[in-house]
Design a protein around this motif. Structure first.
Motif, PDB file in Angstrom:
ATOM      1  N   THR A   8      20.815 -12.228  43.613  1.00 44.04           N
ATOM      2  CA  THR A   8      21.326 -12.911  44.814  1.00 44.04           C
ATOM      3  C   THR A   8      22.117 -11.937  45.672  1.00 44.04           C
ATOM      4  O   THR A   8      22.013 -11.953  46.910  1.00 44.04           O
TER       5      THR A   8
ATOM      6  N   ASP B 201      19.521  -9.759  47.437  1.00 41.18           N
ATOM      7  CA  ASP B 201      18.836 -10.525  48.495  1.00 41.18           C
ATOM      8  C   ASP B 201      19.721 -10.690  49.725  1.00 41.18           C
ATOM      9  O   ASP B 201      19.233 -10.919  50.827  1.00 41.18           O
ATOM     10  N   ASN B 202      21.026 -10.601  49.526  1.00 43.43           N
ATOM     11  CA  ASN B 202      21.969 -10.756  50.638  1.00 43.43           C
ATOM     12  C   ASN B 202      22.587  -9.433  51.074  1.00 43.43           C
ATOM     13  O   ASN B 202      23.626  -9.404  51.734  1.00 43.43           O
TER      14      ASN B 202
ATOM     15  N   ALA C  88      25.839 -16.962  46.567  1.00 49.36           N
ATOM     16  CA  ALA C  88      25.503 -17.049  47.998  1.00 49.36           C
ATOM     17  C   ALA C  88      26.646 -17.707  48.773  1.00 49.36           C
ATOM     18  O   ALA C  88      26.985 -17.283  49.887  1.00 49.36           O
TER      19      ALA C  88
ATOM     20  N   LYS D 228      19.770 -17.303  50.764  1.00 48.21           N
ATOM     21  CA  LYS D 228      20.446 -16.451  51.749  1.00 48.21           C
ATOM     22  C   LYS D 228      21.781 -17.100  52.099  1.00 48.21           C
ATOM     23  O   LYS D 228      21.864 -18.314  52.299  1.00 48.21           O
TER      24      LYS D 228
END
Ligand SMILES: Cc1ncc(C[n+]2csc(CCOP(=O)(O)OP(=O)(O)O)c2C)c(N)n1
Length: 514
Positions: A10, A13-14, A140, A173
């Motif tokens: 995570t 991905d961010n 997130a 996201k």
């Protein structure tokens, strides 16, 4: 995939790609998951105050969070002072604080503490995972919260079983909230009042010192309105081609005398200025009597756009007021002091350099000397907790490979987090550490008088002197893997600093100053 994998995926991905860490047993799954995700850069820090300061420096330069990895409440506690500075800098950071497994908490094992309470007061967001499946989503959420506005440290508590158990999902996201727009009526009212005022000033807070805000403020300054910033700014672009606002003076009486006669103070992403400390018989609030304060933008609002609109409303020229390039004529000579060091720093500080400033009483000379230097970024001590100069430099260098980083430190300040030198060596970061070795807590000698505490006797003096034994910074640096030089004259410092700016890699200069 276990909870630790979900967390790191995570993060990646961010675009959270750096981790400043000091791990313990409860964080072993996170450590091991790093082997499965090479996009995360792990940076070992030998004290948590280095890890948190590094995350602050990274966030200030990268404009996005790094994560820290901290060991339960005590690990977080060791990192608190630099998280306090980060809170005042509004830097996005995600703390991952390892905890005992959920079922182990009831037994009150030795390292157990109320982490949520300890971290809560200093975090913009704090939550603990209870199940491995929610770790990604919480990560997130934490990333989104860290961006604010205004930004800050979000703290995710990660129980060991949530990290080691299988997890079925990574997080989405992160949702980033935009700054709210300031309405036109507020801008028009500010423009009207600025025109009517006899001696107005505009005060910029730390989050209103980015490139766009400064350019707009420089346009307004060109109309004759004085612009100041808060005393300590998280990141300020300085030097040639940039607008150079004044800054609020540190000592309250100097600030008030500097502001004498001001009848309007327009606040942009800041609150009314106050003295750093209270002193007997001196005012706390640094707004002159009879001066009106007017908020143009809060920290949740877009001060840069509001300043731009204000510049238009005032009919300001399109080009901001800007500093010319003006470097010192020649090399300094004679006894070494902060003024001579300022000349050398201005001579050799390369374009694009980053300065991490924790230099206490020695700093003003360097700030003055580099005002018209080559363009650079200045990272200030926003929260007043000394010991950030080396850690923030670590993070800035990780965020900006290819840019020279200079870390300026009082010898007292430098000793809080000298462990950061080891990380500079380990990571071979391009950082030059300057230590102003005056062998005393000089500022506290001044404060003793200002607070009315009187002249120091033997006992009081012993709490302010660092001279016995004198700290040997060159040996200390050598022991931690950083080559060092001691300089006792202006000529020696000038030569050492020139070399440090020309060669890449970590270096330390012990500057012996009065
Ligand atoms: C975390 C923290 N602890 C203590 C202080 C109090 N304090 C402020 S300045 C200072 C000493 C600074 O000495 P040095 O870095 O040598 O700089 P100098 O005053 O000599 O220029 C101390 C202990 C502080 N600001 N922050």
């Amino acid at each position: 995939m276990n909870g630790a994998d979900a967390l790191i995926e995570t993060f990646i991905d961010n675009d959270v790609t750096a981790c400043f860490a000091n791990p313990g047993t409860s964080e072993m799954q996170f450590v091991s998951a790093l082997d499965r995700q090479p996009k995360m850069r792990p940076v070992l820090c030998l004290f948590e105050g280095v890890a948190t300061g590094a995350a602050d420096g990274y966030g200030r330069i990268a404009g996005k969070p790094a994560c820290t990895l901290l060991h339960l409440g005590p690990g977080y506690g060791n990192g608190l002072a630099n998280l306090h500075n980060a809170r005042r800098a509004f830097t996005p950071i995600v703390n991952v604080i390892g905890d005992h497994a959920t079922y182990h908490r009831q037994y009150d094992a030795p390292l157990a503490s109320d982490i949520a309470a300890i971290a809560g007061a200093n975090s913009v967001w704090v939550k603990s995972a209870q199940r491995p499946d929610e770790v990604g989503a919480l990560a997130a959420e934490a990333i989104g919260a860290s961006y604010g506005p205004p930004g800050g440290a979000a703290s995710l508590i990660l129980p060991a079983d949530c990290a080691w158990s299988p997890a079925n999902a990574t997080g989405p996201k992160a949702v980033r909230r935009a700054k709210a727009a300031v309405d036109g009526a507020t801008v028009d009212a500010a423009a009207r009042k600025l025109k009517a005022a006899a001696k107005p000033v505009i005060l910029l807070g730390t989050t209103a010192c980015g490139e766009a805000a400064m350019a707009a403020a420089g346009r307004i300054a060109a109309t004759g309105v004085r612009v100041l910033t808060d005393t300590f700014i998280a990141r300020q672009g300085r030097g040639a081609g940039r607008f150079a606002p004044d800054r609020m003076m540190y000592f309250g009486e100097m600030a008030l005398s500097d502001l004498a006669g001001v009848d309007l103070m327009v606040l942009v992403e800041t609150t009314q200025p106050v003295a750093f400390f209270a002193y007997p018989d001196r005012p706390s609030v640094l707004v002159p009597e009879g001066c009106e304060t007017l908020g143009l933008a809060s920290r949740e609002e877009d001060g840069a756009a509001a300043l731009e609109a204000l510049a238009d409303a005032l009919g300001a020229p399109k080009a901001p007021e800007a500093q010319p390039l003006n470097l010192p004529d020649g090399a300094p000579s004679g006894p070494l002091n902060p003024a001579a060091i300022g000349v050398s720093v201005a001579r050799y500080l390369p374009e694009g350099a980053i300065v991490s400033d924790d230099s206490v009483t020695s700093g003003q000379s360097i700030i003055n000397a580099t005002r018209s230097g080559r363009p650079h970024d200045w990272l200030g001590l926003t929260g007043g907790a000394i010991g950030q100069g080396i850690p923030v430099a670590v993070g800035a260098a990780v965020a900006a490979p290819g840019r020279k980083v200079v870390s300026l430190n009082g010898d007292g300040a430098g000793m809080y987090t000298a462990q950061g030198l080891w990380t500079l060596a380990r990571e071979q970061l391009d950082v030059t550490v300057v230590v102003f070795a005056n062998h005393t807590y000089r500022i506290l000698g001044i404060e003793l008088g200002r607070t009315g505490a009187g002249a120091p006797g033997l006992a009081a003096g012993s709490l302010l002197s660092l001279g016995d034994p004198a700290i040997d910074w060159v040996s200390l640096a050598k022991g931690l893997g950083v080559p060092g030089r001691r300089c006792e004259t202006a000529e020696a410092f000038d030569a050492a600093f020139a070399t440090a700016m020309a060669e890449p890699g970590p270096k330390l200069i012990e500057a012996v100053v009065p």
